[in-house]
Design a protein around this motif. Structure first.
Motif, PDB file in Angstrom:
ATOM      1  N   SER A 159       0.924  -1.168   0.037  1.00 38.76           N
ATOM      2  CA  SER A 159       0.008   0.076   0.036  1.00 38.76           C
ATOM      3  C   SER A 159       0.704   1.280   0.018  1.00 38.76           C
ATOM      4  CB  SER A 159      -0.778  -0.083   1.207  1.00 38.76           C
ATOM      5  OG  SER A 159      -1.705  -0.951   1.325  1.00 38.76           O
ATOM      6  N   PHE A 160       0.420   2.356  -0.759  1.00 37.65           N
ATOM      7  CA  PHE A 160       1.025   3.706  -0.550  1.00 37.65           C
ATOM      8  C   PHE A 160      -0.056   4.442   0.109  1.00 37.65           C
ATOM      9  CE2 PHE A 160       3.087   2.050  -4.355  1.00 37.65           C
ATOM     10  CZ  PHE A 160       4.263   1.922  -4.177  1.00 37.65           C
ATOM     11  N   GLY A 161       0.089   4.701   1.466  1.00 34.15           N
ATOM     12  CA  GLY A 161      -0.819   5.357   2.204  1.00 34.15           C
ATOM     13  C   GLY A 161      -2.173   4.592   2.151  1.00 34.15           C
ATOM     14  N   GLU A 199      -4.005   0.761  -1.853  1.00 33.46           N
ATOM     15  CA  GLU A 199      -3.653  -0.535  -1.920  1.00 33.46           C
ATOM     16  C   GLU A 199      -3.442  -0.893  -3.353  1.00 33.46           C
ATOM     17  OE1 GLU A 199      -5.742  -4.115  -0.286  1.00 33.46           O
ATOM     18  OE2 GLU A 199      -3.742  -4.720   0.637  1.00 33.46           O
ATOM     19  N   VAL A 200      -2.036  -1.089  -3.686  1.00 32.81           N
ATOM     20  CA  VAL A 200      -1.682  -1.427  -4.974  1.00 32.81           C
ATOM     21  C   VAL A 200      -1.540  -2.918  -5.439  1.00 32.81           C
ATOM     22  CG1 VAL A 200       0.199  -0.821  -6.673  1.00 32.81           C
ATOM     23  CG2 VAL A 200      -0.442   0.892  -5.130  1.00 32.81           C
ATOM     24  N   LEU A 201      -0.746  -3.576  -4.408  1.00 30.65           N
ATOM     25  CA  LEU A 201      -0.746  -5.041  -4.575  1.00 30.65           C
ATOM     26  C   LEU A 201      -1.636  -5.625  -3.475  1.00 30.65           C
ATOM     27  CD1 LEU A 201       3.058  -5.560  -5.148  1.00 30.65           C
ATOM     28  CD2 LEU A 201       1.224  -5.390  -6.889  1.00 30.65           C
ATOM     29  N   PRO A 236      -2.906  -3.540 -17.527  1.00 33.86           N
ATOM     30  CA  PRO A 236      -2.906  -1.985 -17.754  1.00 33.86           C
ATOM     31  C   PRO A 236      -2.224  -1.130 -16.956  1.00 33.86           C
ATOM     32  CG  PRO A 236      -4.976  -3.044 -16.914  1.00 33.86           C
ATOM     33  CD  PRO A 236      -4.225  -4.208 -17.077  1.00 33.86           C
ATOM     34  N   SER A 237      -2.038   0.186 -17.253  1.00 30.08           N
ATOM     35  CA  SER A 237      -1.140   1.149 -16.690  1.00 30.08           C
ATOM     36  C   SER A 237      -1.825   1.012 -15.206  1.00 30.08           C
ATOM     37  CB  SER A 237      -1.097   2.430 -17.354  1.00 30.08           C
ATOM     38  OG  SER A 237      -0.567   3.396 -16.605  1.00 30.08           O
ATOM     39  N   GLY A 238      -1.016   1.251 -14.350  1.00 30.26           N
ATOM     40  CA  GLY A 238      -1.371   1.467 -12.682  1.00 30.26           C
ATOM     41  C   GLY A 238      -1.865   0.095 -12.154  1.00 30.26           C
ATOM     42  N   SER A 239      -1.581  -1.233 -12.903  1.00 33.27           N
ATOM     43  CA  SER A 239      -2.186  -2.388 -12.278  1.00 33.27           C
ATOM     44  C   SER A 239      -1.011  -2.899 -11.167  1.00 33.27           C
ATOM     45  CB  SER A 239      -2.298  -3.350 -13.282  1.00 33.27           C
ATOM     46  OG  SER A 239      -1.090  -3.801 -14.089  1.00 33.27           O
ATOM     47  N   GLY A 240      -0.077  -2.297 -11.029  1.00 31.50           N
ATOM     48  CA  GLY A 240       0.843  -2.694 -10.008  1.00 31.50           C
ATOM     49  C   GLY A 240       2.280  -3.546 -10.598  1.00 31.50           C
ATOM     50  N   LYS A 241       2.193  -3.450 -11.931  1.00 27.35           N
ATOM     51  CA  LYS A 241       3.366  -4.441 -12.413  1.00 27.35           C
ATOM     52  C   LYS A 241       4.772  -3.810 -11.971  1.00 27.35           C
ATOM     53  CE  LYS A 241       2.192  -3.245 -16.746  1.00 27.35           C
ATOM     54  NZ  LYS A 241       1.269  -2.261 -16.360  1.00 27.35           N
ATOM     55  N   SER A 242       5.199  -2.627 -11.813  1.00 31.17           N
ATOM     56  CA  SER A 242       6.433  -2.029 -11.589  1.00 31.17           C
ATOM     57  C   SER A 242       6.570  -2.291 -10.102  1.00 31.17           C
ATOM     58  CB  SER A 242       6.379  -0.456 -11.792  1.00 31.17           C
ATOM     59  OG  SER A 242       6.496  -0.544 -13.422  1.00 31.17           O
ATOM     60  N   THR A 243       5.518  -2.011  -9.451  1.00 29.95           N
ATOM     61  CA  THR A 243       5.445  -2.136  -7.923  1.00 29.95           C
ATOM     62  C   THR A 243       5.787  -3.428  -7.367  1.00 29.95           C
ATOM     63  OG1 THR A 243       3.782  -0.479  -7.646  1.00 29.95           O
ATOM     64  CG2 THR A 243       4.166  -1.830  -5.562  1.00 29.95           C
ATOM     65  N   LEU A 244       5.245  -4.446  -8.495  1.00 34.13           N
ATOM     66  CA  LEU A 244       5.411  -5.983  -7.937  1.00 34.13           C
ATOM     67  C   LEU A 244       7.119  -6.400  -8.058  1.00 34.13           C
ATOM     68  CD1 LEU A 244       4.679  -8.910  -7.651  1.00 34.13           C
ATOM     69  CD2 LEU A 244       4.356  -9.119  -9.934  1.00 34.13           C
ATOM     70  N   ASP A 255      11.711  -4.032 -16.407  1.00 33.38           N
ATOM     71  CA  ASP A 255      10.452  -3.297 -16.444  1.00 33.38           C
ATOM     72  C   ASP A 255      10.372  -2.470 -17.656  1.00 33.38           C
ATOM     73  OD1 ASP A 255       8.189  -1.913 -15.712  1.00 33.38           O
ATOM     74  OD2 ASP A 255       8.934  -0.921 -14.040  1.00 33.38           O
ATOM     75  N   GLU A 256       9.673  -2.793 -18.404  1.00 34.43           N
ATOM     76  CA  GLU A 256       9.549  -2.185 -19.885  1.00 34.43           C
ATOM     77  C   GLU A 256      10.702  -1.857 -20.462  1.00 34.43           C
ATOM     78  OE1 GLU A 256       6.033   0.053 -20.560  1.00 34.43           O
ATOM     79  OE2 GLU A 256       4.851  -0.640 -18.721  1.00 34.43           O
ATOM     80  N   PRO A 257      11.680  -2.508 -20.773  1.00 39.18           N
ATOM     81  CA  PRO A 257      12.898  -2.252 -21.048  1.00 39.18           C
ATOM     82  C   PRO A 257      13.006  -1.500 -22.494  1.00 39.18           C
ATOM     83  CG  PRO A 257      12.840  -4.481 -21.328  1.00 39.18           C
ATOM     84  CD  PRO A 257      11.415  -4.023 -20.439  1.00 39.18           C
TER      85      PRO A 257
HETATM   86  N1  LIG Z   1       5.938   5.739  -4.770  1.00 37.90           N
HETATM   87  C1  LIG Z   1       4.554   5.559  -4.829  1.00 37.90           C
HETATM   88  N2  LIG Z   1       3.629   6.410  -4.106  1.00 37.90           N
HETATM   89  C2  LIG Z   1       2.226   6.360  -4.291  1.00 37.90           C
HETATM   90  N3  LIG Z   1       1.790   5.670  -5.110  1.00 37.90           N
HETATM   91  C3  LIG Z   1       2.431   4.903  -5.999  1.00 37.90           C
HETATM   92  C4  LIG Z   1       3.784   4.871  -6.043  1.00 37.90           C
HETATM   93  N4  LIG Z   1       4.452   3.973  -6.778  1.00 37.90           N
HETATM   94  C5  LIG Z   1       3.263   3.546  -7.601  1.00 37.90           C
HETATM   95  N5  LIG Z   1       1.981   4.053  -6.995  1.00 37.90           N
HETATM   96  C6  LIG Z   1       0.824   3.688  -7.388  1.00 37.90           C
HETATM   97  O1  LIG Z   1       0.543   2.528  -7.537  1.00 37.90           O
HETATM   98  C7  LIG Z   1      -0.110   2.067  -8.675  1.00 37.90           C
HETATM   99  C8  LIG Z   1       0.594   1.049  -9.374  1.00 37.90           C
HETATM  100  O2  LIG Z   1       1.594   1.559  -9.906  1.00 37.90           O
HETATM  101  P1  LIG Z   1       2.670   0.849 -10.796  1.00 37.90           P
HETATM  102  O3  LIG Z   1       3.630   1.722 -11.434  1.00 37.90           O
HETATM  103  O4  LIG Z   1       3.057  -0.429 -10.089  1.00 37.90           O
HETATM  104  O5  LIG Z   1       1.956   0.468 -12.071  1.00 37.90           O
HETATM  105  P2  LIG Z   1       2.253  -0.206 -13.342  1.00 37.90           P
HETATM  106  O6  LIG Z   1       1.434  -1.437 -13.777  1.00 37.90           O
HETATM  107  O7  LIG Z   1       3.841  -0.521 -13.276  1.00 37.90           O
HETATM  108  O8  LIG Z   1       1.841   1.024 -14.468  1.00 37.90           O
HETATM  109  P3  LIG Z   1       2.296   1.238 -16.010  1.00 37.90           P
HETATM  110  O9  LIG Z   1       2.178   0.210 -16.899  1.00 37.90           O
HETATM  111  O10 LIG Z   1       1.959   2.893 -16.250  1.00 37.90           O
HETATM  112  O11 LIG Z   1       3.714   1.405 -15.700  1.00 37.90           O
HETATM  113  C9  LIG Z   1      -0.593   3.479  -9.324  1.00 37.90           C
HETATM  114  O12 LIG Z   1      -1.471   3.822  -8.995  1.00 37.90           O
HETATM  115  C10 LIG Z   1       0.696   4.459  -8.770  1.00 37.90           C
HETATM  116  O13 LIG Z   1       0.106   5.609  -9.006  1.00 37.90           O
END
Ligand SMILES: Nc1ncnc2c1ncn2[C@@H]1O[C@H](COP(=O)(O)OP(=O)(O)OP(=O)(O)O)[C@@H](O)[C@H]1O
Ligand SMILES: [Mg+2]
Length: 260
Positions: A12-14, A17-19, A37-45, A163-165
């Motif tokens: 979670s960020f605040g 909940e991202v994952l 999709p964008s924002g689904s949490g891939k990079s965070t994972l 990550d999306e190289p």
């Molecule tokens: N450091 C952070 N602080 C607050 N929110 C964040 C942070 N990093 C990511 N998020 C939020 O977490 C969610 C998932 O982000 P993430 O970058 O993992 O998505 P993604 O699937 O990689 O998207 P994309 O395809 O656009 O790269 C988004 O809503 C993003 O705004």
């Protein structure tokens, strides 16, 4: 023992909940492409796997060692995991060789001679034999990204995270980078790749994982997930990435609420 074992991972960020509970294993030598999709949490994972983000709950194991153990030596963990981002982040004042040597020298404390030897081997491995002494400004985006891959490989990682190289590259430069990644896959490197390149995923991935809204919606062999997805959300996403014109129509549709 799996190369990467993710169990009950939450982030979670605040209050966001991202994952929301990810369970995922990557076997040794396996190539797993993560789409969604964008924002689904891939990079965070990916960032949770090498502790660029601290998970809120759950565990991550890499080659059997729990990286989420509070006592863990973060530097030792990161040495085991190579990461390649969309942006290459090369030092502009160092040559390709210098960029591939510096972390070996500083983090692994390798001597100059050994670091240079390993750097040359890995720059050759990514097809840059003739660019060892070039500065980043003298290299194309695709060549810079290959330097970044060589830099990660020079550390001798057990797994590579991408990550999306290729998403910052001009279309004509994408192929060379994907070619290098295809070569690594053939060599048996364990790889987790976030990508929008469906043809790469189809051809190289052993498994495709579709994420949406912080969960794994479905996963399986590319032929199954990409050609014959079991979930409506996967079908919608794929129709957008496979047909960008339709995606734009979809966006206009969402924004105006009218038929596009
Ligand atoms: N450091 C952070 N602080 C607050 N929110 C964040 C942070 N990093 C990511 N998020 C939020 O977490 C969610 C998932 O982000 P993430 O970058 O993992 O998505 P993604 O699937 O990689 O998207 P994309 O395809 O656009 O790269 C988004 O809503 C993003 O705004
Ligand atoms: Mg991302």
């Amino acid at each position: 023992m799996s190369a990467i074992e993710i169990t009950g991972l939450r982030k979670s960020f605040g209050s966001l909940e991202v994952l929301r509970g990810i369970d995922l294993r990557v076997e040794s030598g396996e190539v797993v492409c993560v789409i969604g999709p964008s924002g689904s949490g891939k990079s965070t994972l990916l960032r949770c796997v090498n502790l660029l983000e601290e998970p809120t709950a759950g565990t991550v194991r890499v080659a059997g060692a729990e990286v989420t153990d509070p006592e863990v030596d973060i530097d030792a963990v990161r040495r085991r995991i190579g990461m390649v981002f969309q942006s290459f982040n090369l030092f502009p004042h160092l040559t390709a060789l210098g960029n591939v040597m510096i972390a070996q020298r500083k983090v692994l404390k390798r001597g100059k001679e050994e670091a240079e030897k390993v750097a040359r081997q890995n720059l050759a491995r990514v097809g840059l034999d003739d660019k060892m002494d070039a500065y980043p400004a003298q290299l194309s985006g695709g060549q810079q990204q290959r330097v970044a891959i060589a830099r990660a490989l020079a550390m001798g990682p057990q797994v590579m995270l991408f990550d999306e190289p290729t998403s910052a590259l001009d279309p004509e430069l994408v192929g060379d980078v994907l070619g290098v990644m295809r070569g690594l896959a053939r060599e048996g490197m364990t790889m987790m790749v976030v990508t929008h390149e469906m043809s790469f995923a189809r051809e190289v991935a052993d498994r495709v994982v579709f994420m949406d809204g912080g969960v794994v919606v479905e996963q399986g062999p590319p032929a199954q997930v990409i050609e014959n997805p079991g979930h409506e959300r996967t079908r919608t996403f794929l129709s957008r990435v496979l047909d960008p014109a339709a995606a734009r129509v979809g966006e206009i549709d969402r924004d105006t609420g009218k038929d596009a």
